[in-house]
Design a protein around this motif. Structure first.
Motif, PDB file in Angstrom:
ATOM      1  N   ASP A  81      15.040   8.226  46.200  1.00  0.00           N
ATOM      2  CA  ASP A  81      13.919   7.677  46.216  1.00  0.00           C
ATOM      3  C   ASP A  81      13.400   5.524  46.975  1.00  0.00           C
ATOM      4  OD1 ASP A  81      14.164   6.789  43.664  1.00  0.00           O
ATOM      5  OD2 ASP A  81      12.887   8.541  42.791  1.00  0.00           O
ATOM      6  N   ASN A 121       8.641   8.692  46.461  1.00  0.00           N
ATOM      7  CA  ASN A 121       8.707   8.738  45.319  1.00  0.00           C
ATOM      8  C   ASN A 121       7.350   6.841  45.591  1.00  0.00           C
ATOM      9  OD1 ASN A 121       6.885   7.214  42.766  1.00  0.00           O
ATOM     10  ND2 ASN A 121       9.252   7.239  42.194  1.00  0.00           N
ATOM     11  N   ILE A 133       5.411  11.726  39.430  1.00  0.00           N
ATOM     12  CA  ILE A 133       5.401  10.889  40.748  1.00  0.00           C
ATOM     13  C   ILE A 133       4.375  11.437  41.662  1.00  0.00           C
ATOM     14  CG2 ILE A 133       7.154   9.850  39.326  1.00  0.00           C
ATOM     15  CD1 ILE A 133       8.700  11.219  41.859  1.00  0.00           C
TER      16      ILE A 133
END
Length: 533
Positions: A81, A121, A133
């Protein structure tokens, strides 16, 4: 971002920066000012503790340090991410000043960053182990701005009692211009009081308390409504639920969190001064709550709890004016859990089709335990009381044991060992001060790891790369060089210098869980200009 708070705290921080002395004699900056980082670390046994009374025990008390720099990275060896490459530009100023028994400090930093090919993310400043998240799988370029500032003061009331207070504030904003477009604002505000009581010339006891307030709000928007985008509401280890932009073009999320910590320090300083020891114990508890919907509705998107216990010891041995050794040992044990709410969407047809979510059940869907143990060694060869050569070595053991509850309990666990080495040298060439540093590390998996994922459709794209990155063997090196020149500006003696660093990390795993990192590496290039006065 709340500009008023930023300005107010910036003024507080700058107010604590050193007051420029009025005479050339007072501003004569010797080698001790050049080495203030190293000397304060070597001689201040409270350095790197939770107690802000450390401010009273710095050897170099009057200094200001301003820096601007550029930091670039590129390559595929990164968390799934994070961006494939990034560039950050930063400016900061840091200062220390002593007025009799009062020691003060101030710090301000601004960072502007751009990261490419970011996905999954969209949060900012959330605890890294928080499973709740929110994100998407569309690669995009993320822009962020981050401000950090702090102000601290420590006062020695008498030879027995010292008290201190540190205030820290960090705020940031992150966004990108690719659908679905997330815009995130977040902040941490930390209040950290501390006290030390010197029982006798040999023994001292310290105590500190930390309160950390965390807030974050984010919102996804879609400009091109012809495309239907998927938002991933993550629950950890590949478990998730989805929402789509056809259902809601704008998806808001808020985080609210509080972290409280208490610490105790015991400092032993025999009269000889050749042996010193400091023991610290820290207990902290953190809670972060995620909610979706903003003003439109309330959907509880996960409650996260984490407890940390850390015990550390530092032993300092001063053999002579030319040689000193420091040994550090620290152990951190953490446990966390994530609670999920099963909810049902209700549409109130009697009140304008108002939608809301009814809570049906609350359950713990994620539990984890983490252990980190580190041993560090540092040897300093001194020349005229200043660091000439420094050697560092460290060994760190990490264990993670995670359980995700879905239709059954799914397990992930692993052990890793990391070894790092570095050496630093400082030389003089006429008036110019030169320094160089070289080092490297190696990380390896110990024993067998256990990988399981509750949702096979998410395993290949997300959960397996996360696990591969955490467990794969990798190695890296870095080299750094700096040159500083003493100059006089308006009768003030000043150090001006340039520091450059190059580093690389290499994947050495066997693609057991994911082939995302096959034959990849990552390169870092940094450059910073410093003015120290």
């Amino acid at each position: 971002m709340k500009v008023g708070k930023i300005i107010a705290l910036a003024l507080t921080a700058f107010g604590a920066l050193p007051v420029m002395a009025q005479t050339e004699k007072d501003t004569l900056h010797t080698d001790s000012h050049f080495f203030y980082h190293e000397l304060n670390r070597l001689e201040n046994m409270y350095e790197d503790t939770e107690n802000p009374v450390a401010l009273s025990y710095n050897r170099v008390q009057n200094i200001a340090d301003a820096q601007v720099g550029a930091y670039l990275n590129n390559g595929g060896l990164h968390a799934i991410d994070e961006g494939r490459k990034g560039q950050t530009y930063a400016a900061s100023i840091n200062g220390l000043q002593r007025f009799g028994k009062l020691s003060v400090s101030g710090f301000f930093e601004y960072r502007n960053a751009k990261d490419y090919d970011v996905k999954w993310n969209s949060t900012l400043f959330v605890t890294p182990t928080n499973p709740f998240i929110l994100g998407d799988h569309v690669e995009s370029t993320a822009n962020s701005e981050i401000f950090r500032m702090s102000a601290a003061a420590s006062y020695q009331f008498n030879r027995h009692l010292t008290a201190a207070l540190s205030l820290r504030y960090k705020t940031g904003s992150r966004s990108d211009q690719t659908d679905p477009r997330p815009k995130t604002d977040a902040m941490h505000f930390v209040v950290n009081p501390g006290v030390e009581y010197r029982i006798n010339p040999v023994h001292s006891l310290g105590a500190a308390f930390t309160a950390d307030l965390f807030r974050s709000d984010m919102n996804h928007t879609v400009i091109n409504s012809n495309n239907n985008h998927v938002y991933y509401v993550m629950k950890g280890m590949g478990d998730y639920m989805t929402r789509t932009s056809s259902d809601m073009a704008s998806l808001p999320r808020d985080y609210k969190g509080n972290r409280f910590a208490g610490s105790l320090q015991w400092l032993i300083t025999p009269a000889s001064g050749k042996v010193r020891n400091r023991i610290e114990a820290v207990y902290s508890h953190n809670k972060e709550v995620a909610e979706d919907g903003g003003y439109a509705f309330t959907f509880k998107a996960g409650d996260y709890y984490r407890t940390d216990i850390t015990v550390s010891d530092r032993l300092s041995l001063r053999h002579s004016d030319r040689f000193e050794q420091n040994f550090t040992v620290s152990v951190n044990y953490a446990s966390d859990s994530g609670d999920w709410y099963d909810q049902k969407k209700i549409v109130d047809t009697q009140h304008g089709n108002l939608a809301y979510y009814q809570i049906l059940n609350k359950s713990t869907i994620r539990e984890s335990k983490y252990l980190t143990a580190r041993f560090g060694y540092q040897a300093d060869l001194l020349r005229e009381g200043m660091p000439a050569y420094t050697f560092n070595a460290g060994v760190q053991f990490d264990r993670a044991d995670m359980t995700q509850y879905y239709t059954r309990a799914f397990k992930q666990n692993y052990n890793t060992l990391t070894v790092d080495l570095s050496a630093t040298g400082n030389w003089k060439a006429g008036k110019v001060r030169l320094s160089g540093k070289a080092g490297g590390y190696y990380k390896a998996l110990l024993g067998d790891a256990t990988y399981d994922c509750p949702r096979p459709d998410m395993s290949e794209n997300y959960a397996a790369p996360v696990f591969e990155y955490a467990t794969a063997s990798q190695a890296g090196f870095q080299a750094q060089a700096a040159a500083f020149l003493p100059v006089t500006i308006y009768k003030y003696h000043t150090w001006m210098g340039l520091t450059v660093r190059a580093a690389s990390s290499f994947y050495m795993g066997d693609n057991k869980y994911s082939a995302v990192y096959d034959s990849v590496s990552r390169t870092f290039v940094d450059a910073a200009f410093t003015v120290r006065f």
